[in-house]
Enzyme design. Structure first.
Site, PDB file in Angstrom:
ATOM      1  N   HIS C 120      10.690  -2.779   3.125  1.00  0.00           N
ATOM      2  CA  HIS C 120       9.516  -1.950   2.886  1.00  0.00           C
ATOM      3  C   HIS C 120       9.877  -0.529   3.312  1.00  0.00           C
ATOM      4  O   HIS C 120      10.672  -0.347   4.233  1.00  0.00           O
ATOM      5  CB  HIS C 120       8.377  -2.502   3.751  1.00  0.00           C
ATOM      6  CG  HIS C 120       7.034  -1.872   3.530  1.00  0.00           C
ATOM      7  ND1 HIS C 120       6.683  -0.672   4.093  1.00  0.00           N
ATOM      8  CD2 HIS C 120       5.950  -2.282   2.833  1.00  0.00           C
ATOM      9  CE1 HIS C 120       5.425  -0.370   3.757  1.00  0.00           C
ATOM     10  NE2 HIS C 120       4.967  -1.333   2.987  1.00  0.00           N
ATOM     11  N   ASP C 198      11.310  -6.778  11.149  1.00  0.00           N
ATOM     12  CA  ASP C 198      10.000  -6.402  10.642  1.00  0.00           C
ATOM     13  C   ASP C 198       9.264  -7.673  10.232  1.00  0.00           C
ATOM     14  O   ASP C 198       9.534  -8.252   9.186  1.00  0.00           O
ATOM     15  CB  ASP C 198      10.179  -5.459   9.450  1.00  0.00           C
ATOM     16  CG  ASP C 198       8.859  -5.145   8.748  1.00  0.00           C
ATOM     17  OD1 ASP C 198       7.809  -5.660   9.182  1.00  0.00           O
ATOM     18  OD2 ASP C 198       8.898  -4.388   7.762  1.00  0.00           O
ATOM     19  N   GLN C 201       5.096  -9.264   7.231  1.00  0.00           N
ATOM     20  CA  GLN C 201       4.689 -10.313   6.298  1.00  0.00           C
ATOM     21  C   GLN C 201       4.859 -11.708   6.895  1.00  0.00           C
ATOM     22  O   GLN C 201       4.153 -12.640   6.519  1.00  0.00           O
ATOM     23  CB  GLN C 201       5.524 -10.228   5.014  1.00  0.00           C
ATOM     24  CG  GLN C 201       5.222  -9.000   4.170  1.00  0.00           C
ATOM     25  CD  GLN C 201       3.833  -9.014   3.569  1.00  0.00           C
ATOM     26  OE1 GLN C 201       3.284 -10.069   3.264  1.00  0.00           O
ATOM     27  NE2 GLN C 201       3.247  -7.839   3.425  1.00  0.00           N
ATOM     28  N   LYS C 224      -2.682  -7.907   8.871  1.00  0.00           N
ATOM     29  CA  LYS C 224      -2.094  -8.861   7.926  1.00  0.00           C
ATOM     30  C   LYS C 224      -2.094 -10.278   8.499  1.00  0.00           C
ATOM     31  O   LYS C 224      -1.535 -11.196   7.901  1.00  0.00           O
ATOM     32  CB  LYS C 224      -0.653  -8.453   7.591  1.00  0.00           C
ATOM     33  CG  LYS C 224      -0.555  -7.150   6.788  1.00  0.00           C
ATOM     34  CD  LYS C 224       0.856  -6.944   6.256  1.00  0.00           C
ATOM     35  CE  LYS C 224       1.150  -5.498   5.960  1.00  0.00           C
ATOM     36  NZ  LYS C 224       0.792  -5.085   4.596  1.00  0.00           N
ATOM     37  N   CYS C 362       5.758  -0.453  -2.229  1.00  0.00           N
ATOM     38  CA  CYS C 362       6.457   0.310  -1.179  1.00  0.00           C
ATOM     39  C   CYS C 362       7.880  -0.172  -0.962  1.00  0.00           C
ATOM     40  O   CYS C 362       8.389  -0.189   0.159  1.00  0.00           O
ATOM     41  CB  CYS C 362       5.700   0.281   0.155  1.00  0.00           C
ATOM     42  SG  CYS C 362       4.156   1.158   0.124  1.00  0.00           S
TER      43      CYS C 362
HETATM   44  C1  PLP Z   1       7.335  -5.930   5.225  1.00  0.00           C
HETATM   45  C2  PLP Z   1       6.372  -4.876   5.652  1.00  0.00           C
HETATM   46  N1  PLP Z   1       6.725  -4.008   6.618  1.00  0.00           N
HETATM   47  C3  PLP Z   1       5.897  -3.050   7.059  1.00  0.00           C
HETATM   48  C4  PLP Z   1       4.635  -2.898   6.536  1.00  0.00           C
HETATM   49  C5  PLP Z   1       3.762  -1.812   7.053  1.00  0.00           C
HETATM   50  O1  PLP Z   1       2.628  -2.347   7.671  1.00  0.00           O
HETATM   51  P1  PLP Z   1       1.393  -1.411   8.007  1.00  0.00           P
HETATM   52  O2  PLP Z   1       1.005  -0.724   6.735  1.00  0.00           O
HETATM   53  O3  PLP Z   1       0.338  -2.343   8.483  1.00  0.00           O
HETATM   54  O4  PLP Z   1       1.843  -0.448   9.062  1.00  0.00           O
HETATM   55  C6  PLP Z   1       4.217  -3.778   5.532  1.00  0.00           C
HETATM   56  C7  PLP Z   1       2.886  -3.664   4.930  1.00  0.00           C
HETATM   57  O5  PLP Z   1       2.684  -3.349   3.800  1.00  0.00           O
HETATM   58  C8  PLP Z   1       5.095  -4.788   5.086  1.00  0.00           C
HETATM   59  O6  PLP Z   1       4.725  -5.641   4.139  1.00  0.00           O
END
Ligand code: PLP
Ligand code: PLP
Lengths: 134, 405, 405, 134
Positions: C120, C198, C201, C224, C362
């Site tokens: 992401h 990370d 998900q 999430k 993203c």
């Molecule tokens: C794999 C991953 N990393 C990071 C994020 C970023 O999370 P947040 O927007 O809650 O900061 C997301 C969310 O879209 C994600 O799916």
């Protein structure tokens, strides 16, 4: 006065005001801690108010505690802790669960977590030091 | 619109018998209580509308995005600025850090940054760090003995030092002083300095018109202004705002990403990396509606009345020492009793069900200038009333008696 | 404990006729829906308990502080780590930025940082910025043609490049792939690299045991994982965590401030400047209770069943192209239909009341490697059921028909 | 077909499916935009999908619009916009409130804000260019 006697005295009191009064009186009755002894290395971290505590071992191999605080209430609580540990052998001291005693006295619920943590910090400091004399 | 004194009924916390004991809330400087409308807006967002914003095109997400952007416009309207000049952050602290970090690249060794002696740590430490990193020099706008900004010396200092940045609170959290920010901003702009105003305490009480105030940046937290926790606002004049480097990188703030090159959006998106605090924005939107529904002049009169009453009552107690500016004040009183420790008094007051704050209030340098280690702080809001003050004064007198052993 | 299929009843959004139209939520990868318990916890916090934390000693604040710290312990227990290793942040994006900014001082020109090709933007751009600032080199762990991490080449790359940091997602948000993080962590640690996972998900679906996983850092967002918006978690092995420089400066994270010198608290406080998102922490605490009340194995079986059904149904439609690892997946399907634009299909699906996400999610670099400009993403959670999938498949078929003009 | 005719046609349709169908058909009927003309400077910012639009002034001092998009729906919406502005004088074009027309057609409520913004972006681009010919 022994810790047991003080505990009994407290348990007969009807209000938190009276309890605090007794505790502050106990603090007031402590011998003065000379300013010279209030060095940074005996200042306990993790308390909202200033707390100094020295723990030493006498020739008779029992604990000697000298402490002070800049607030009346904490000084009283220190007095209570000193009543518990004063003149005990290192082994006896290690057996005492200070925090638990405070809970039993009904004092923890009147304390904010930060002061609960303060009590823990003081109790931990004593035990840490005492361990060297085992 | 109902009379101010009836607004209290809209705050559920005053109708809850939390501890089945008396509960008097005089700690609004730490965080405000929330009206029913705000709590319900958050609640129904999660029940009916919950979706991410600016992501994808399904109806739920579209609705959430509209509501989210509408809230930005409401903030902008209240402040009398453009909505693209309004950035959502996680709080006033976050906002100040975004500015201090973002402006870093524009500063050089030897540049001067001024802060007032009355600042909250949040408006000191980010500047200290910036100074450390860039070799800048922190200068302090001085206060008088009674804890009021020395405006004459401050203006002189600014004239003389030609700082690049002047950061000052609109109102002091520790003492409640409303600061003479207009004069400071005028002097700062004459010296070509960028002005940063910390409105954390002031926003709800003063509802500033930023176009009039003419500061370059203004920050505050929603939770101190009837809104939910975890949300702040950063206002900046657009060009200055857009010239800041972002503090956080991630989704939403990006135009295009490749492993070779990444480009960013313009402000405000540039500073809003990641999923924002959507439910808090929705809740704050309701808080702004609530604020807007109250006549501001009436509210200020009401708060002033409460404050005057509190002062009079306190002054009638022998041994009470009050700090700060009691002429220009948002309704916060900071005091000590003789040379008793604030901690003992605060503990007793809590015993009587009075929620106040004691300590240094995250203003250690200010306390040091005043030569004390802390105060008891009573901070009022429009949902307080005379009964609250009577209960507090009663408890204070009893507490003082308890100290006589 | 009730059967998984009945848990859906605990989610108010599925019982609200928002638009008085069919509403099928298949966008949990963007944000999860919230159970009643979470919504109510936030609601009653504001109604009964609202106060600032770690500030002052009145009972309300003390209660809020206890509840706040208890939530930290719950997170720590679930992750099987120490509570002092758990930092509250404003989201996964914030967490990664705190790591990348905080570790900066430990890196030197020419040091290598590895990220996977499936990341992401939030797990790419902070590292790119770090590389720009410190002269480090970003290397990409490669994927196969079908969008699965090429584990052999990745391990080789790590062996060869001896990176200082390896950052990888536990599960891909765009494709749902559960990544072979254990093997990557092993290889990284052999090369003495710091590992950042990370889990945005993965957290809710996989409930990782971090002591077992042995990564150095792990991050995720509460929103999430059944929790409120505006809250994230940053886990770090204590010494590594405490060695990071803070990203934000202000109240609470400070030991002592003077205009001459300021000292900071240790982790986790060091990273929690300013008033935290208290209500979200309280809400997330309820979310963790809810998660803990569900048998994890049962939940995984249920989710796998849904996912298999969805796959089978999708594969039965001519012209559907599915991307990613369908063997190890959290329940997310990313697909295209022939060479139709995802945008048209997504618009029609929305018309039929199906909330899915379309676009690059993203993950622009990933899309580029796959040679596409985006996909339609269906992301499942345990509150979905077979009816949801049937409704989606029906709508998809109709949408495809609409394209035949 | 004129814009008015198309508007009337849409207003008689019973479902969003049929409306989208008409719009996509409109898009399909547009003359192809040569790839060579799809340069970055005519790519409109602020749309989710790719939108190219060229606005020119003919010798007769009326507007000539050529546009394209990589999605069927947006291409159709572009077609609608072109119907509105095509062959108008600059003055006439400036009098058209494109976004408002979309609202009247009942299309905005089917659009996400980002697409609503896309429509605005296209309309703004046209007006900006047209202004040079006043
Ligand atoms: C794999 C991953 N990393 C990071 C994020 C970023 O999370 P947040 O927007 O809650 O900061 C997301 C969310 O879209 C994600 O799916
Ligand atoms: C004057 C002032 N500035 C900044 C802050 C920091 O606000 P927050 O903790 O919401 O980030 C506060 C809050 O205590 C404040 O009173």
């Amino acid at each position: 006065m022994t810790y047991k006697e003080f505990k009994e005295k407290l348990s007969n009191l009807k209000s938190w005001q009276l309890m605090y009064r007794e505790i502050m009186l106990l603090g007031k009755s402590l011998p003065e801690m000379p300013e010279l002894l209030k060095t940074d290395d005996v200042l306990i971290k993790g308390c909202e108010s200033k707390v100094w505590l020295r723990v030493e071992l006498s020739d008779e191999q029992i604990l000697v505690l000298i402490g002070d605080s800049d607030t009346r209430i904490v000084k009283g609580l220190m007095g209570l802790i000193m009543l518990m540990h004063q003149s005990k052998t290192p082994e006896q001291s290690l057996d005492i669960n200070t925090y638990h005693e405070f809970e039993q006295l009904g004092l923890i619920k009147h304390l904010s977590p930060s002061r609960g943590n303060g009590i823990k910090a003081i109790a931990d400091t004593i035990h840490e030091q005492v361990k060297q004399w085992l | 619109m109902c009379p101010i004194s009836e607004l209290r009924q809209q705050f559920p916390i005053f109708n809850t018998s939390n501890n089945e004991e008396l509960f008097i809330y005089l700690d609004s400087g730490a965080t405000s209580q929330k009206p029913r409308q705000v709590i319900e807006a958050v609640d129904s967002f999660y029940r009916e509308q919950n979706a991410n914003v600016h992501r994808g095109l399904h109806t739920l997400s579209a609705q959430a995005t509209s509501a989210f952007e509408l809230a930005r416009e409401k903030v902008a309207n209240l402040l009398n600025v453009h909505s693209k000049e309004v950035v959502w952050t996680s709080g006033a602290t976050d906002s100040i850090n975004i500015i201090a970090n973002g402006i870093k690249a524009q500063l050089n060794q030897g540049d001067v940054i001024c802060v007032s002696a009355l600042e909250h740590h949040a408006n000191i430490v980010p500047w200290q760090e910036l100074c450390k990193e860039r070799g800048c020099i922190l200068k302090v706008l001085p206060i008088t003995e009674s804890g009021i900004l020395d405006i004459k010396s401050s203006v002189e200092l600014i004239c003389e030092q030609k700082p690049k940045i002047v950061a000052i609170s609109h109102a002091s959290n520790a003492l409640g002083n409303i600061q003479p920010v207009e004069k400071i901003i005028e002097a700062a702009h004459k010296a070509a300095a960028t002005t940063v105003v910390d409105g954390a305490q002031a926003f709800m009480h003063l509802r500033p018109d930023l176009r009039k105030l003419d500061c370059d940046f203004y920050v505050f937290s929603a939770h101190k202004a009837l809104g939910p926790t975890g949300l702040g606002v950063l206002y900046g004049k657009y060009d200055l705002l857009n010239a800041l480097n972002p503090l956080r990188f991630g989704g939403e703030m990006i135009k295009e990403v490749s492993f070779e090159h990444t480009s960013f959006q313009d402000a405000p998106s540039k500073f809003e990396a990641g999923t924002p605090n959507i439910s808090a924005v929705i809740g704050f939107s309701a808080a702004l509606d609530f604020l807007n529904s109250i006549d501001h002049e009436e509210l200020q009169q009401y708060e002033q009345g409460l404050y005057d009453y509190l002062l009079t009552q306190l002054r009638s107690i022998n041994g009470i020492i009050i700090y700060g500016d009691t002429e220009n004040n948002i309704g916060t009183v900071s005091f000590r009793y003789k040379n008793e420790h604030h901690f003992d008094l605060a503990t007793f007051l809590n015993g009587y069900g009075i929620a106040i704050r004691s300590g240094h209030h995250c203003t250690q340098p200010l306390m040091k200038s005043l030569g004390i280690d802390g105060t008891i702080r009573v901070s009022l809001a429009f949902y307080n009333n005379h009964d609250d003050i009577d209960a507090f004064i009663h408890a204070l007198k009893e507490s003082i008696d308890l100290l006589e052993i």
